[in-house]
Design a protein around this motif. Sequence first.
Motif, mmCIF file in Angstrom:
data_model
loop_
_atom_site.group_PDB
_atom_site.id
_atom_site.type_symbol
_atom_site.label_atom_id
_atom_site.label_comp_id
_atom_site.label_asym_id
_atom_site.label_seq_id
_atom_site.Cartn_x
_atom_site.Cartn_y
_atom_site.Cartn_z
ATOM 1 N N PHE A 18 0.847 -1.202 0.000
ATOM 2 C CA PHE A 18 0.000 0.000 0.000
ATOM 3 C C PHE A 18 0.881 1.251 0.000
ATOM 4 C CE2 PHE A 18 -1.881 -3.220 2.957
ATOM 5 C CZ PHE A 18 -2.800 -3.764 2.049
ATOM 6 N N PRO A 19 1.562 1.536 -1.069
ATOM 7 C CA PRO A 19 2.519 2.664 -1.088
ATOM 8 C C PRO A 19 1.877 4.038 -0.876
ATOM 9 C CG PRO A 19 2.141 1.811 -3.300
ATOM 10 C CD PRO A 19 1.485 0.845 -2.368
ATOM 11 N N ASP A 20 0.587 4.147 -1.112
ATOM 12 C CA ASP A 20 -0.091 5.439 -0.984
ATOM 13 C C ASP A 20 -0.757 5.633 0.378
ATOM 14 O OD1 ASP A 20 0.629 6.021 -3.618
ATOM 15 O OD2 ASP A 20 -1.199 5.089 -4.409
ATOM 16 N N LYS A 21 -0.622 4.643 1.266
ATOM 17 C CA LYS A 21 -1.268 4.730 2.576
ATOM 18 C C LYS A 21 -0.233 4.756 3.694
ATOM 19 C CE LYS A 21 -5.494 2.244 1.225
ATOM 20 N NZ LYS A 21 -6.362 1.069 1.533
ATOM 21 N N MET A 22 -0.523 5.507 4.728
ATOM 22 C CA MET A 22 0.357 5.546 5.895
ATOM 23 C C MET A 22 0.210 4.254 6.703
ATOM 24 S SD MET A 22 0.498 8.355 8.983
ATOM 25 C CE MET A 22 0.979 9.655 7.829
ATOM 26 N N TYR A 23 1.327 3.736 7.173
ATOM 27 C CA TYR A 23 1.334 2.520 7.975
ATOM 28 C C TYR A 23 0.564 2.758 9.277
ATOM 29 C CZ TYR A 23 3.243 -1.236 10.911
ATOM 30 O OH TYR A 23 3.397 -2.317 11.755
ATOM 31 N N THR A 24 -0.350 1.853 9.591
ATOM 32 C CA THR A 24 -1.235 2.048 10.744
ATOM 33 C C THR A 24 -0.873 1.158 11.935
ATOM 34 O OG1 THR A 24 -2.791 0.397 9.877
ATOM 35 C CG2 THR A 24 -3.160 2.707 9.247
ATOM 36 N N GLY A 25 0.266 0.479 11.863
ATOM 37 C CA GLY A 25 0.665 -0.391 12.970
ATOM 38 C C GLY A 25 0.939 0.392 14.238
ATOM 39 N N GLN A 26 0.593 -0.207 15.361
ATOM 40 C CA GLN A 26 0.762 0.465 16.658
ATOM 41 C C GLN A 26 1.046 -0.574 17.729
ATOM 42 O OE1 GLN A 26 -2.291 3.378 17.776
ATOM 43 N NE2 GLN A 26 -2.377 2.458 19.796
ATOM 44 N N PHE A 27 2.057 -0.281 18.559
ATOM 45 C CA PHE A 27 2.331 -1.161 19.699
ATOM 46 C C PHE A 27 1.188 -1.022 20.698
ATOM 47 C CE2 PHE A 27 6.730 -0.134 18.260
ATOM 48 C CZ PHE A 27 7.087 -1.417 17.873
ATOM 49 N N MET A 28 0.611 -2.136 21.080
ATOM 50 C CA MET A 28 -0.575 -2.083 21.935
ATOM 51 C C MET A 28 -0.249 -1.849 23.404
ATOM 52 S SD MET A 28 -3.072 -4.962 20.246
ATOM 53 C CE MET A 28 -4.420 -4.507 21.316
ATOM 54 N N ASP A 29 1.016 -1.943 23.774
ATOM 55 C CA ASP A 29 1.368 -1.704 25.174
ATOM 56 C C ASP A 29 1.750 -0.261 25.433
ATOM 57 O OD1 ASP A 29 3.776 -1.588 23.890
ATOM 58 O OD2 ASP A 29 4.813 -2.980 25.225
ATOM 59 N N GLU A 30 1.451 0.642 24.480
ATOM 60 C CA GLU A 30 1.776 2.059 24.684
ATOM 61 C C GLU A 30 1.024 2.628 25.882
ATOM 62 O OE1 GLU A 30 1.149 4.214 21.105
ATOM 63 O OE2 GLU A 30 2.918 3.394 20.108
ATOM 64 N N GLU A 31 -0.203 2.129 26.113
ATOM 65 C CA GLU A 31 -0.980 2.595 27.269
ATOM 66 C C GLU A 31 -0.264 2.237 28.563
ATOM 67 O OE1 GLU A 31 -4.512 4.393 28.896
ATOM 68 O OE2 GLU A 31 -3.851 4.218 26.837
ATOM 69 N N LEU A 32 0.281 1.012 28.606
ATOM 70 C CA LEU A 32 1.019 0.587 29.792
ATOM 71 C C LEU A 32 2.317 1.378 29.922
ATOM 72 C CD1 LEU A 32 0.578 -3.293 29.535
ATOM 73 C CD2 LEU A 32 -0.938 -1.598 30.564
ATOM 74 N N SER A 33 2.957 1.655 28.791
ATOM 75 C CA SER A 33 4.205 2.418 28.815
ATOM 76 C C SER A 33 3.962 3.833 29.320
ATOM 77 C CB SER A 33 4.809 2.465 27.402
ATOM 78 O OG SER A 33 5.101 1.168 26.943
ATOM 79 N N GLU A 34 2.800 4.393 28.978
ATOM 80 C CA GLU A 34 2.478 5.748 29.439
ATOM 81 C C GLU A 34 2.326 5.779 30.955
ATOM 82 O OE1 GLU A 34 -0.888 9.248 28.722
ATOM 83 O OE2 GLU A 34 -0.886 7.436 27.501
ATOM 84 N N ALA A 35 1.661 4.762 31.509
ATOM 85 C CA ALA A 35 1.516 4.689 32.963
ATOM 86 C C ALA A 35 2.875 4.538 33.636
ATOM 87 C CB ALA A 35 0.604 3.513 33.343
ATOM 88 N N SER A 36 3.751 3.725 33.034
ATOM 89 C CA SER A 36 5.099 3.536 33.584
ATOM 90 C C SER A 36 5.893 4.839 33.519
ATOM 91 C CB SER A 36 5.832 2.436 32.809
ATOM 92 O OG SER A 36 5.157 1.203 32.918
ATOM 93 N N LEU A 37 5.701 5.598 32.417
ATOM 94 C CA LEU A 37 6.400 6.873 32.261
ATOM 95 C C LEU A 37 5.966 7.864 33.337
ATOM 96 C CD1 LEU A 37 8.245 8.765 30.563
ATOM 97 C CD2 LEU A 37 6.203 9.384 29.250
ATOM 98 N N VAL A 38 4.659 7.939 33.595
ATOM 99 C CA VAL A 38 4.150 8.852 34.626
ATOM 100 C C VAL A 38 4.723 8.474 35.985
ATOM 101 C CG1 VAL A 38 2.091 9.602 35.866
ATOM 102 C CG2 VAL A 38 2.040 9.402 33.379
ATOM 103 N N ASN A 39 4.681 7.176 36.304
ATOM 104 C CA ASN A 39 5.229 6.718 37.586
ATOM 105 C C ASN A 39 6.700 7.067 37.716
ATOM 106 O OD1 ASN A 39 3.406 5.384 39.438
ATOM 107 N ND2 ASN A 39 3.022 3.915 37.829
ATOM 108 N N ALA A 40 7.465 6.771 36.666
ATOM 109 C CA ALA A 40 8.913 6.997 36.707
ATOM 110 C C ALA A 40 9.240 8.484 36.855
ATOM 111 C CB ALA A 40 9.565 6.437 35.440
ATOM 112 N N ASN A 41 8.531 9.333 36.120
ATOM 113 C CA ASN A 41 8.833 10.761 36.164
ATOM 114 C C ASN A 41 8.417 11.395 37.493
ATOM 115 O OD1 ASN A 41 9.896 10.690 33.618
ATOM 116 N ND2 ASN A 41 8.101 11.513 32.595
ATOM 117 N N VAL A 42 7.255 10.999 38.008
ATOM 118 C CA VAL A 42 6.835 11.525 39.312
ATOM 119 C C VAL A 42 7.809 11.070 40.394
ATOM 120 C CG1 VAL A 42 5.025 11.488 41.067
ATOM 121 C CG2 VAL A 42 4.414 11.681 38.662
ATOM 122 N N LEU A 43 8.278 9.820 40.275
ATOM 123 C CA LEU A 43 9.259 9.302 41.224
ATOM 124 C C LEU A 43 10.554 10.111 41.163
ATOM 125 C CD1 LEU A 43 10.178 7.187 43.259
ATOM 126 C CD2 LEU A 43 10.787 5.700 41.344
#
Length: 444
Positions: free
Chosen positions: A293-318
């Motif tokens: 599909f050369p004319d379409k943007m790749y739509t793949g997404q890591f599904m654990d990004e939600e978990l990574s966001e929670a880990s990022l918040v915890n790590a930064n607040v810490l």
Amino acid sequence: SLVAGVIIALFLVPAYSEMWPFLDIRLSFDQNINFYLFLIGVLTFTGVIAGSYPAFYVTSFEPASILKGTSKFGGVNKMTNVLLTLQFSISLIAIILGVVFYQNAIYQKELDYGYDLKGAISVYFDDIDSYKSYENVVRSNPQILSFAGSEYQIDRGYRNDPIKNADKEYDADILHIGDNFFETMDFKLLDGRGFRKDSETDMKESVIVSQEMVRVFGWEEPLGQKLIWMDTVPLYVVGVMQDAYTDGLWAPISPLMLRYVPEEDYHYLTIKASSADLIKINEYLESEWKTMFPDKMYTGQFMDEELSEASLVNANVLKMFGFLGVIATFMSVIGLFSIVSLNILKRMKEVGVRKVLGASVGHLMTILNKNFIIILLIASVIGSILSYMMAGAFMEMIWTYHVDPGVMSFASSILLLLVIAMATISIKVYKAATASPTETIRTE
């Protein structure tokens, strides 16, 4: 101090900005004159407040009493004790909050979400033809452990509709899934059965519901329960699954219902691989996508990004509370050391007389430390109460599901602060307690 603070900010502001991917904070000295007015205001306000008490204190003395030598100067007074208690309370609050957020990070990392997003990639398609052709690419890669199709996805695209049962009605998240999706996402079936492959009956009227839906409807025997969807569609419960945190830890769990849909309705392809191969698999999927599909943007997404966001918040607040705790404790220790030094100088003759009368080193250290131990204990109580309230408030502001502060959080933090404080003053106090009484008594 002001100049030092500005210099330190030159390093801290970019560091804070880099902690959050969505922030781009820059410290500029030439674009905002209000910044300089703010600095001047801080300097003036701090100088006036800091200098007011000693100024009024000194000017309150009568000249006659000063000349006669009856006025006492120096040492530790009530205001000093209050300020020192406040300093250590702030230090303890920062330490406790850092410990609590560290415990929360562990709790959320080990929490069972009801499914497994690790090693999962979700790819979206506009039409079924693109889905089928791309599925062949996925099928040919031996590093892909499993894959499945669905109309909706856990982390995006599911619908929410009212569901009726008897005289009760509740809104429920509805996830339309295909073959092998339940197993690919590692949902946990607690009762009943899963969907039968290519079963027309299951596609038409069978559903799997979550524990939360069983709770809200108050079912004692959930299997076989009749549900009405969209006022007219009858559905029957064939299985009960473990609750799934479809919104991560940010929002309360909603009742969840899974429906079985045919391949023609698929819009999402979920791919599962080992965490070690995930980056390579994603690169492979993106490369094949660009070829097909050369004319379409790749739509793949890591599904654990939600978990990574929670880990990022915890790590930064810490990190923030850890930094604040170190700075606050350091400032408190400096203040404590200074006050202890002044107190010891004031009481050196008393220490000498007590030693002549037979007082032991341990007894003298107890006398000299008593006031500061009381200060630390009061600070521990105040800091514990305030940190308990603040920890709960911060947690509830960020997450719906979080760890509750435990006794060990407070006990370990208080012990750490006490060890640091006592280590700071013990050498000074011990030196004063073991000094020669002849020298201390003769000193004018």
